[in-house]
Design an enzyme around this catalytic site. Structure first.
Site, PDB file in Angstrom:
ATOM      1  CG  HIS A  79     -21.424  15.895  55.855  1.00 33.18           C
ATOM      2  ND1 HIS A  79     -21.543  15.901  54.485  1.00 33.18           N
ATOM      3  CD2 HIS A  79     -22.213  16.912  56.288  1.00 33.18           C
ATOM      4  CE1 HIS A  79     -22.368  16.859  54.116  1.00 33.18           C
ATOM      5  NE2 HIS A  79     -22.789  17.492  55.193  1.00 33.18           N
TER       6      HIS A  79
ATOM      7  CD  GLU B 224     -23.322  18.169  50.464  1.00 27.60           C
ATOM      8  OE1 GLU B 224     -22.557  17.234  50.121  1.00 27.60           O
ATOM      9  OE2 GLU B 224     -23.877  18.203  51.573  1.00 27.60           O
TER      10      GLU B 224
ATOM     11  CG  ASP C 163     -19.708  13.332  53.382  1.00 26.76           C
ATOM     12  OD1 ASP C 163     -20.204  12.690  54.316  1.00 26.76           O
ATOM     13  OD2 ASP C 163     -20.207  14.378  52.932  1.00 26.76           O
TER      14      ASP C 163
END
Length: 190
Positions: free
Chosen positions: A100, A62, A110
């Site tokens: 993603h 992330e 994203d």
């Protein structure tokens, strides 16, 4: 998330049922949240290369970003180092370093249009576009076939698939399918 600290709290809270192996702050600080050999809950519903349950076969990273801002150099530098290390430990080809938006066209967007995929591709840390190829005739079926051949879901709705491929290779493109979109993906029969 507002910042990396808030994101880490959410990713570590079992009530939210979401996690990732790593989070990289805007300043380039890498925080490992889950051991690479363990499953994290970062991908959600999606598929890549015909395989569902992406969480069980991937390492989730992330990035601390609001989705509209550029990714800072320190963050991209840290990402390059992290991905290089992961690829040295696991048999992950550059074509399987995805976002993603790649695994869940239409559901996720994203890392977004400002993410520097070409930078990763120049380091062989992600698949490059096929953009040097000659534009191909516009054909939705052929576009879907090419997208599926590189890993996108075969059952993705056409518009969602076009948007996902553009997010990856032509992020500011809009409108109907063009010859330039066709040229982004290699012809699987060539």
């Amino acid at each position: 998330m507002q910042n990396a600290e808030v994101a880490i709290k959410r990713l570590c809270d079992p009530a939210f049922e979401v996690s990732a192996h790593y989070l990289i702050s805007r300043q380039g600080q890498v925080t490992q949240l889950v051991d690479e050999a363990m499953r994290a809950w970062h991908a959600g519903v999606g598929s890549w290369c015909g395989k569902d349950d992406v969480n069980s076969r991937s390492i989730g990273i992330e990035l601390d970003n609001d989705g509209t801002s550029p990714f800072p150099a320190a963050q991209m530098d840290a990402l390059e180092v992290l991905v290089t290390g992961i690829m040295s430990r696991w048999p992950i080809p550059a074509g399987n370093v995805i976002g993603h938006s790649d695994l869940a066209p239409g559901r996720k967007i994203d890392p977004g249009p400002r993410f520097d995929w070409p930078r990763l591709a120049r380091q062989n840390l992600a698949a490059p576009s096929n953009s040097r190829a000659s534009p191909a005739p516009v054909d939705e079926g052929e576009f879907c076939k090419r997208a599926s051949a590189v890993g996108y879901a075969e059952n993705a709705a056409f518009k969602a698939l076009l948007d996902a491929v553009r997010l990856r290779y032509r992020p500011w493109s809009v409108g109907p399918l063009e010859a330039s979109d066709m040229a982004l993906l290699p012809d699987p029969e060539a």
